[in-house]
Scaffold this motif. Structure first.
Motif, PDB file in Angstrom:
ATOM      1  N   SER A 137      -2.788   2.423  -4.324  1.00 50.94           N
ATOM      2  CA  SER A 137      -3.216   1.356  -3.413  1.00 50.94           C
ATOM      3  C   SER A 137      -3.305   1.831  -1.967  1.00 50.94           C
ATOM      4  N   THR A 138      -2.747   2.993  -1.656  1.00 47.64           N
ATOM      5  CA  THR A 138      -2.786   3.506  -0.293  1.00 47.64           C
ATOM      6  C   THR A 138      -4.231   3.795   0.118  1.00 47.64           C
TER       7      THR A 138
ATOM      8  N   LYS B 142      -8.557   3.821  -1.832  1.00 50.32           N
ATOM      9  CA  LYS B 142      -7.708   2.832  -2.485  1.00 50.32           C
ATOM     10  C   LYS B 142      -8.379   2.322  -3.759  1.00 50.32           C
TER      11      LYS B 142
ATOM     12  N   ALA C  88      -4.698   7.422   5.148  1.00 54.32           N
ATOM     13  CA  ALA C  88      -3.404   6.944   5.636  1.00 54.32           C
ATOM     14  C   ALA C  88      -2.335   8.009   5.412  1.00 54.32           C
TER      15      ALA C  88
ATOM     16  N   ARG D 204       0.476   4.931  10.939  1.00 53.97           N
ATOM     17  CA  ARG D 204       0.032   5.824   9.855  1.00 53.97           C
ATOM     18  C   ARG D 204      -1.384   6.356  10.084  1.00 53.97           C
TER      19      ARG D 204
ATOM     20  N   LYS E 179       2.813   7.592  -1.075  1.00 50.07           N
ATOM     21  CA  LYS E 179       1.525   6.975  -1.375  1.00 50.07           C
ATOM     22  C   LYS E 179       1.503   6.454  -2.815  1.00 50.07           C
ATOM     23  N   SER E 180       0.751   5.374  -2.999  1.00 48.20           N
ATOM     24  CA  SER E 180       0.411   4.883  -4.328  1.00 48.20           C
ATOM     25  C   SER E 180      -1.109   4.906  -4.444  1.00 48.20           C
TER      26      SER E 180
ATOM     27  N   TRP F 205       3.979   1.356   7.646  1.00 51.60           N
ATOM     28  CA  TRP F 205       2.697   1.400   8.351  1.00 51.60           C
ATOM     29  C   TRP F 205       2.845   1.811   9.804  1.00 51.60           C
TER      30      TRP F 205
ATOM     31  N   THR G 146       1.409   9.110   4.663  1.00 54.00           N
ATOM     32  CA  THR G 146       2.599   8.589   3.996  1.00 54.00           C
ATOM     33  C   THR G 146       3.608   9.718   3.852  1.00 54.00           C
TER      34      THR G 146
ATOM     35  N   LYS H  39      -4.080  10.623   3.151  1.00 50.36           N
ATOM     36  CA  LYS H  39      -4.473  10.536   1.741  1.00 50.36           C
ATOM     37  C   LYS H  39      -5.944  10.921   1.591  1.00 50.36           C
TER      38      LYS H  39
ATOM     39  N   GLU I 202       0.799  -1.230   0.000  1.00 50.06           N
ATOM     40  CA  GLU I 202       0.000   0.000   0.000  1.00 50.06           C
ATOM     41  C   GLU I 202       0.830   1.277   0.000  1.00 50.06           C
ATOM     42  N   GLY I 203       1.933   1.244  -0.765  1.00 50.76           N
ATOM     43  CA  GLY I 203       2.728   2.450  -0.907  1.00 50.76           C
ATOM     44  C   GLY I 203       4.069   2.157  -1.554  1.00 50.76           C
TER      45      GLY I 203
END
Length: 296
Positions: free
Chosen positions: A140-141, A158, A145, A261, A137-138, A210, A147, A154, A128-129
């Motif tokens: 998927s984050t 996701k 959350a 996080r 962050k991606s 995390w 980051t 974020k 998730e990142g």
């Protein structure tokens, strides 16, 4: 929990470069053992690439090709066709990629391969990142959350990549977690028997990214399943949904409380995340029930 014994020969050697307590290494150990020695791996830049190490000093007992971050699915497609041309149709092609190289940078390549139904198993080790470069962050984050690039949390949800992959009509897409090893191994075994594009998303709690203690990775993975934040399910041919863990035994707040996080997250945001999980769970249950009715 029941004790789970790995019966196959290990394909991941000790002495690799994973962080202590890393769930990436634990998951890869069982995935690789289940795939067996007649397998070739594609591993793009990622935490798994660090764990595998450079050739010829790889920690894997199978051949590994490390392509560019965006080209894993294309590399797997080419490797599959080369093996077929040599008559090695039983050799499995396995991609082990992170969420950055799957959800984001490599998605166009993966989508094209899925549209062609290329014959390989693509495993996304989803932490998730972008954990290998500073925990940015991606897509998927999860929502809220924190980051390295979203220090205030974020602001978007996701991406549901498993559902997106299923929409391509591929023969098999599923989620899995090292917290439920028999389920993970069963899904890899099942995927081995299928031809075409197979996609498996495995949750990988990142201890550093995390904000988890070294011994809390498995607990976080289990809590994610138990609260429904990361449900375990399968989708066959884009239409048949099966829910593998059918009950939820804890609130999302328990899962969030484990993670740095989410530390200090406001109560209204905790409630919003619970509502998101509840809605997604209800949709998943309806689809699974519809699949069961159709099968009957």
């Amino acid at each position: 929990m029941e004790r789970f014994e790995q019966k196959q020969e290990p394909m991941l050697c000790s002495g690799h470069a994973a962080c202590p307590g890393c769930i990436d290494a634990l998951s890869a150990r069982h995935i690789l053992a289940t795939m067996g020695p007649d397998t070739m791996a594609i591993i793009p830049p990622s935490c798994m690439a660090i764990i595998a190490g450079p050739q010829p000093m790889s920690s894997l007992k199978i051949p590994v090709y490390q392509p560019t971050l965006e080209s894993s699915a294309a590399a797997a497609s080419g490797l599959r066709r080369a093996l077929d041309a040599l008559g090695k149709r039983d050799t499995q092609v396995l991609v082990l990629a992170g969420d950055g190289g799957t959800y984001d940078i490599g998605f166009q390549c993966l989508s094209s391969a899925a549209e062609r139904n290329e014959d390989f198993l693509y495993v996304c080790l989803d932490n998730e990142g972008y954990m290998n470069t500073g925990a940015q962050k991606s897509s998927s984050t999860p929502h809220y959350a924190r980051t390295g690039s979203t220090p205030a949390g974020k602001t978007t949800r996701k991406k549901n990549l498993v559902e997106i992959m299923a929409a391509h009509g591929i023969p098999y897409a599923a989620t899995a977690s090292a917290s439920h090893l028999p389920d993970l191994v069963r899904k890899v075994e099942k995927a081995k028997t299928i031809r075409g594009t197979r996609f498996l998303s495995v949750l990988i709690p990142c201890l550093d990214g995390w904000g988890l203690p070294d011994d809390a990775g498995l607990a976080a993975a289990r809590y994610a399943v138990e609260c429904g934040a990361f449900p375990l399910y399968e989708i066959e041919d884009g239409t048949r949904w099966t829910l593998n863990v059918t009950t939820r035994s804890r609130p999302v707040a328990d899962y969030l409380a484990l993670q740095g996080r989410y530390r200090g997250l406001a109560e209204d945001r905790v409630a919003a995340l619970q509502a998101e999980v509840d809605a997604a769970w209800a949709t998943l249950v309806r689809r699974a029930e519809a699949g069961a009715t159709a099968s009957a």
